[in-house]
Design a protein around this motif. Structure first.
Motif, PDB file in Angstrom:
ATOM      1  N   TYR A 180       0.845  -1.189   0.000  1.00 59.51           N
ATOM      2  CA  TYR A 180       0.000   0.000   0.000  1.00 59.51           C
ATOM      3  C   TYR A 180       0.881   1.240   0.000  1.00 59.51           C
ATOM      4  CZ  TYR A 180      -3.900  -3.042   1.296  1.00 59.51           C
ATOM      5  OH  TYR A 180      -4.853  -4.018   1.305  1.00 59.51           O
ATOM      6  N   GLU A 186      -4.505   0.715   3.960  1.00 60.07           N
ATOM      7  CA  GLU A 186      -3.531  -0.036   4.764  1.00 60.07           C
ATOM      8  C   GLU A 186      -3.996  -0.249   6.198  1.00 60.07           C
ATOM      9  OE1 GLU A 186      -2.307   4.125   5.871  1.00 60.07           O
ATOM     10  OE2 GLU A 186      -3.092   3.140   4.078  1.00 60.07           O
ATOM     11  N   ASP A 226      -5.325   6.822  -5.696  1.00 58.13           N
ATOM     12  CA  ASP A 226      -4.801   5.997  -4.607  1.00 58.13           C
ATOM     13  C   ASP A 226      -5.865   5.039  -4.086  1.00 58.13           C
ATOM     14  OD1 ASP A 226      -2.368   7.281  -4.745  1.00 58.13           O
ATOM     15  OD2 ASP A 226      -2.660   8.484  -2.946  1.00 58.13           O
ATOM     16  N   ASN A 230      -5.339   1.130  -4.152  1.00 59.81           N
ATOM     17  CA  ASN A 230      -5.231   0.411  -2.884  1.00 59.81           C
ATOM     18  C   ASN A 230      -6.460  -0.436  -2.596  1.00 59.81           C
ATOM     19  OD1 ASN A 230      -2.675   1.411  -2.324  1.00 59.81           O
ATOM     20  ND2 ASN A 230      -3.428   3.146  -1.125  1.00 59.81           N
TER      21      ASN A 230
END
Length: 268
Positions: A180, A186, A226, A230
């Motif tokens: 991540y 995360e 992101d 992720n």
């Protein structure tokens, strides 16, 4: 205590000042600087002085927060820490926060103290003695009273703003997944790893943190790429998408869509 940082030097300075006034000093205080040598210089000359761990940022604009927390934990363990307390750079600990985490820490528990969000600072900045009266705990998470520990927490509610584990429990979980990078995913992944390792998420009273104000966007459109990247990683690892509230908000804004044939979210 472990704090990753990139920018937010004023926030870091207030955190460090609060730690110096606490009933128990962190031993050690590890600051992981992500391509930010100025933050390392600041933390190194403050009180308590920090052990600074520089960490490069391989992909511009995508902070390696998972790797930073792991690097900080390694340094803390090498320095003899038996309890690892993680605090976001935006967070100011209460006077007894470090002591309370140290007192409550036990093998097999992932301890999460309360986090309260502060309004914009007044002229002259925040006064440490006023923080507890200025902000209330986050409404979406439990806020046990002082001295209480509430076990059986929902791993989907875990956030890394403020938490603690024993060094043995950290090894048992295995740390954060460093695949991540950038924003999102995360924390929930780490909580799932803890759950899979038989570690109980516990909400801890008496270990407050006060989140200093900074502007936010809801949903965080600046982190769309992101979150999609992720989120897809999380799906590969755990079989479902996290951050669905944001993903659906992006869809309503016309920024993302779900492909029903593949179950994948994509930018539009």
């Amino acid at each position: 205590m472990i704090t990753p940082v990139a920018g937010r030097h004023g926030h870091l300075a207030l955190q460090q000042t609060a730690l110096g006034l606490g009933t128990r000093a962190p031993e050690p205080y590890v600051v992981v600087t992500m391509d930010d040598p100025a933050a390392g210089a600041l933390a190194g000359r403050g009180s308590p002085p920090a052990e600074v761990v520089p960490l490069p940022v391989p992909c511009a604009g995508r902070l390696p927060l998972a790797a930073a927390r792991n690097a900080g934990a390694r340094r803390a363990v090498e320095s003899g820490a038996g309890v690892l307390v993680f605090l976001d750079v935006d967070c100011v600990p209460g006077p007894g926060t470090v002591a309370r985490y140290a007192e409550a820490a036990c093998d097999g528990a992932l301890l999460c103290g309360t986090v309260a969000y502060l309004p914009p600072p007044p002229p002259g900045g925040y006064r440490l003695g006023d923080l507890a009266r200025t902000a209330a705990p986050h409404p979406a998470r439990p806020a046990p009273g002082p001295g209480r520990v509430v076990p059986g927490g929902d791993p989907d509610l875990f956030w890394s703003l403020s938490f603690a584990v024993t060094a043995a429990t950290w090894r048992r979980i295995g740390g954060f997944c460093e695949e991540y990078t950038g924003y999102g995913g995360e924390d929930t992944d780490f909580a799932r790893l803890a759950q899979a390792a038989g570690v109980d998420l516990c909400w801890l009273g008496g270990a407050p943190a006060y989140h200093q104000y900074h502007p936010v966007t809801d949903p965080p459109v600046q982190h769309l790429a992101d979150i999609l990247r992720n989120g897809a990683l999380f799906r590969r690892r755990w079989g479902h998408w996290p951050m669905l509230g944001w993903l659906h908000a992006f869809a309503r804004m016309g920024l993302a869509r779900l492909d029903p044939a593949t179950g994948m979210w994509h930018a539009t």
